[in-house]
Design an enzyme around this catalytic site. Structure first.
Site, mmCIF file in Angstrom:
data_model
loop_
_atom_site.group_PDB
_atom_site.id
_atom_site.type_symbol
_atom_site.label_atom_id
_atom_site.label_comp_id
_atom_site.label_asym_id
_atom_site.label_seq_id
_atom_site.Cartn_x
_atom_site.Cartn_y
_atom_site.Cartn_z
ATOM 1 N N SER A 23 4.109 2.443 8.150
ATOM 2 C CA SER A 23 3.756 1.413 7.171
ATOM 3 C C SER A 23 4.941 0.987 6.346
ATOM 4 C CB SER A 23 2.699 1.936 6.201
ATOM 5 O OG SER A 23 1.435 1.690 6.714
ATOM 6 N N ASP A 52 0.055 -7.468 1.634
ATOM 7 C CA ASP A 52 0.568 -6.104 1.729
ATOM 8 C C ASP A 52 2.102 -6.083 1.776
ATOM 9 O OD1 ASP A 52 0.544 -3.380 1.782
ATOM 10 O OD2 ASP A 52 -0.384 -3.186 3.768
ATOM 11 N N HIS A 103 0.815 -1.219 0.000
ATOM 12 C CA HIS A 103 0.000 0.000 0.000
ATOM 13 C C HIS A 103 0.848 1.269 0.000
ATOM 14 C CE1 HIS A 103 0.213 0.144 4.538
ATOM 15 N NE2 HIS A 103 0.124 1.432 4.301
#
Ligand code: ARG
Length: 259
Positions: free
Chosen positions: A208, A118, A73
């Site tokens: 992230s 992811d 992402h």
């Protein structure tokens, strides 16, 4: 519920881009004593030498000296990409000792659609002479206490950090994780949860793509997760969700070998 989750996960991408701008600004004195991550402390220079900061506002880890493992992402589609700058070798992103390298290629997990899977690889223009982080290839380390680190927000809605922050978080089983409000869509084979029931310690926006790791049987750091999503940050009954590295280890290895 699913659309809410998708919105939250998508917002992480947009948020990361916006936060990348903030991270370029000087850090004021008021920010000089950050808790990182959320509820963390400052990492020492050289403590996690494999940590990478990516210019879109994400973290990553050196899988090889020329390939960064991050979150799907955090990146766009697979293909040539020279728009990403990786900063490595420092806890202080403004240090004159920092190493910066551009990307040449992005490889995003095949089939990634915003749910699970992811992970992504970023090929760098040159190798960096720093230690790499090995990844878990079996489920045997998917338990215990994990370490997380990043330059992301130190509280929900907070600003990106100049200095690398670290924290420890305990494993949360898939069954327990799925039971929490907002976590019903968890994909147990592709995602692994960590955090305290009471909250207080967690990764957050801008972390992230960074690694979640622990010690293996040889006392070496081994990566078991990739920071992916959560409902808010460090809330009670809302663990952090991480891509389950062991599930993708073979795919990661073969993709890296082809970059
Ligand atoms: N998706 C977020 C990012 O782009 C990471 C969120 C992690 N959240 C959490 N509560 N652990 O940085």
């Amino acid at each position: 519920m699913k659309s809410l989750l998708k919105a939250l996960k998508r917002c992480a991408v947009a948020g990361a881009a916006a936060l990348a701008v903030l991270s370029l600004q000087p850090v004021s004195a008021a920010q000089a004593a950050p808790a990182p991550v959320v509820g963390g402390t400052r990492a020492a220079q050289g403590e996690f030498p494999f940590m990478v900061r990516l210019s879109m506002g994400c973290g990553g880890a050196l899988y090889t000296q020329q390939i960064v493992l991050t979150a799907a992402h955090c990146v766009g589609r697979t293909g040539p990409n020279t728009s990403i700058t990786a900063t490595a070798g420092v806890v202080d992103l403004q240090s004159s000792s920092r190493i910066t390298v551009r990307s040449t290629y992005v490889y995003r997990a095949p089939g990634y659609n915003g749910d699970g899977k992811d992970w992504a690889l970023i090929k760098l223009a040159q190798p960096v002479n720093l230690p790499t982080l090995k990844i878990a290839t079996t489920t045997q380390y998917n338990n215990g206490t994990f370490t997380v680190a990043g330059w992301g927000a130190n509280r929900e809605g907070g600003s990106q950090q100049r200095y690398l922050l670290k924290a420890n978080v305990p494993f949360v089983s898939d069954a327990q994780c799925r039971s929490y409000s907002g976590y019903g869509g968890l994909i147990p084979s592709e995602e692994i949860c960590a955090g305290y029931t009471a909250g207080g310690v967690d990764t957050c926006q801008g972390d992230s793509g960074g690694p979640m790791f622990r010690r293996d049987a040889s006392n070496q750091w081994i990566q078991v997760g990739i920071v992916s999503w959560g409902i808010g940050c460090a809330r009670a009954n809302a663990p952090g969700v991480y891509a389950e590295v062991s599930t993708f280890a073979a795919q990661i290895a073969s993709a890296a070998a082809g970059l």
